[in-house]
Structures are given as structure tokens and as C-alpha cells.
Design an enzyme around this catalytic site. Sequence first.
Site, mmCIF file in Angstrom:
data_model
loop_
_atom_site.group_PDB
_atom_site.id
_atom_site.type_symbol
_atom_site.label_atom_id
_atom_site.label_comp_id
_atom_site.label_asym_id
_atom_site.label_seq_id
_atom_site.Cartn_x
_atom_site.Cartn_y
_atom_site.Cartn_z
ATOM 1 N N ASN A 70 0.821 -1.209 0.000
ATOM 2 C CA ASN A 70 0.000 0.000 0.000
ATOM 3 C C ASN A 70 0.857 1.261 0.000
ATOM 4 O O ASN A 70 0.434 2.292 -0.526
ATOM 5 C CB ASN A 70 -0.940 -0.004 1.203
ATOM 6 C CG ASN A 70 -2.208 -0.785 0.931
ATOM 7 O OD1 ASN A 70 -3.008 -0.411 0.086
ATOM 8 N ND2 ASN A 70 -2.395 -1.884 1.644
ATOM 9 N N MET A 121 2.796 -3.473 11.861
ATOM 10 C CA MET A 121 2.314 -4.561 12.707
ATOM 11 C C MET A 121 2.611 -4.340 14.189
ATOM 12 O O MET A 121 3.131 -5.202 14.890
ATOM 13 C CB MET A 121 2.927 -5.889 12.234
ATOM 14 C CG MET A 121 2.653 -6.211 10.784
ATOM 15 S SD MET A 121 0.880 -6.242 10.380
ATOM 16 C CE MET A 121 0.364 -7.706 11.252
ATOM 17 N N ASN A 159 -5.563 4.083 8.765
ATOM 18 C CA ASN A 159 -5.132 2.697 8.624
ATOM 19 C C ASN A 159 -5.990 2.024 7.559
ATOM 20 O O ASN A 159 -7.138 2.417 7.334
ATOM 21 C CB ASN A 159 -5.301 1.951 9.954
ATOM 22 C CG ASN A 159 -4.829 0.510 9.870
ATOM 23 O OD1 ASN A 159 -3.733 0.230 9.377
ATOM 24 N ND2 ASN A 159 -5.646 -0.420 10.344
ATOM 25 N N HIS A 179 -7.502 -1.764 6.513
ATOM 26 C CA HIS A 179 -7.759 -3.077 7.104
ATOM 27 C C HIS A 179 -8.390 -3.988 6.060
ATOM 28 O O HIS A 179 -9.317 -3.558 5.348
ATOM 29 C CB HIS A 179 -8.693 -2.946 8.310
ATOM 30 C CG HIS A 179 -8.991 -4.250 8.985
ATOM 31 N ND1 HIS A 179 -8.051 -4.915 9.735
ATOM 32 C CD2 HIS A 179 -10.123 -5.006 9.023
ATOM 33 C CE1 HIS A 179 -8.592 -6.037 10.199
ATOM 34 N NE2 HIS A 179 -9.836 -6.113 9.788
#
Length: 223
Positions: A16, A92, A109, A111
Site C-alpha cells: 500500500n 504490525m 489505517n 484493514h
Amino acid sequence: MTRLRTAILISGRGSNMDALIAAARDPSFPADIALVLSNRPDAPGLAKAKAAGVATAAVDHKIYAGREEFERSLQIVLETYRINFICLAGFMRMFTPWFVGQWRGRMLNVHPALLPAYRGLDTHERALADGAKIHGATVHFVMPEMDEGPIVAQAAVPVLDDDTPETLAARVLAQEHVIYPMALQLVASGAVRVEGKRVLGAPAPDDASLIVPDATLARRRIS
């Protein structure tokens, strides 16, 4: 136009990250990727970011006694680079409320699920085990709780009869690469606002698979 100085935080290869850096190459994009920062000095994404001409740094979480000590070092690096917005891209580590509080409303973020469904790990395996027919990805503001926060954008993908966790993950990841730059653009440009748990903006797009304020306009600007 003053572009939002943005840091991307990674722990691995930075898939990403690549999409965000590519979108920000357009001078009209409202965010500038000013730093890629990792908790792993050997993260492959750091070399890719450096090759793309983006400043990089690493703060190894293993050398710190606790999470907040690690985060305070992160904060020093972010302040040194005059960062005012963060995008998590496969980072992470869970943050403490202290760090989230420093960046409340200024940290996104992505997900790999349609939140609020399938918070946490192994989202694709769990979706298949449950017999879900629709899966997808979500970009959201970060809150202290795991995978919580107002949702900026979502993309849905069908779950096929012959899907494996790997094939489903690949289609979801492709949509992450679309909606993450789009979400950053919308937030950085001020096109959306947060009211309570909701992110409000322009009317929903014609494309029902992309659930994001003014997505048609965002796609046109990015392309």
C-alpha cells in the site's frame, strides 16, 4: 497549495505504500509523502521507498523495554521530519492510547475486511469459514481500540466459490490500492469531515463497490 506532510509507517514490503507514493507523485495531490518509517530496519519497503526518492528511517521496537518508550522515539523522528499526518500500511504494532492521542484525527489505517466485521488478523480465512458472500477492505481513522475508528472508505469484493484465502486476499489487496490513496486525498483536501463515528462528505458514488464520499471525483483526480 500546501501539501500535507505525510509519513507512511510500514513493517514489511509496503504494498500500500507503493500505491500512496505513486498517487502523491501528482503535484496536485494534497498530500506529500515526506517519510517512510518502519519498526523493522530490514523491512523490504524501506529500500523501495528510498529508490522512489522518499526519505526513510527505522526505529527498532525490539530494543525498547515497552511500547510507550518505542512510541516516544517514533514521535521524535516524526517531529524531526515535520510530519503532520500518518498512514499505516502494514505496520504490525498496536499503539498505546498515548501515541494515538498525539495523532487523533491525523492517522489512517487500511484493514483487509469490511469493518466492523472481521477485526484483527486472518480476515480472509475467517470470511471463508463463515461462508461470507461479500468481503473487502476499509480505510479508517485510528483509535486506541483495534480496528476501530470512523470509516473514510470501503471497497467490496465478491467471495467466489473456488476462493482460497490467497486468491481472496489478492483481490482485496487490489482494492486497498485504490481506496487508500483516494481516502488520503479526501482527508488531506478537507473534502470530508468527522462527526462522531461517521465520516461525512459528498454523496455516495455510482460505483456501489466503492463506498466512499465523492469517490468518482477522487478517482478522476488520481488518474
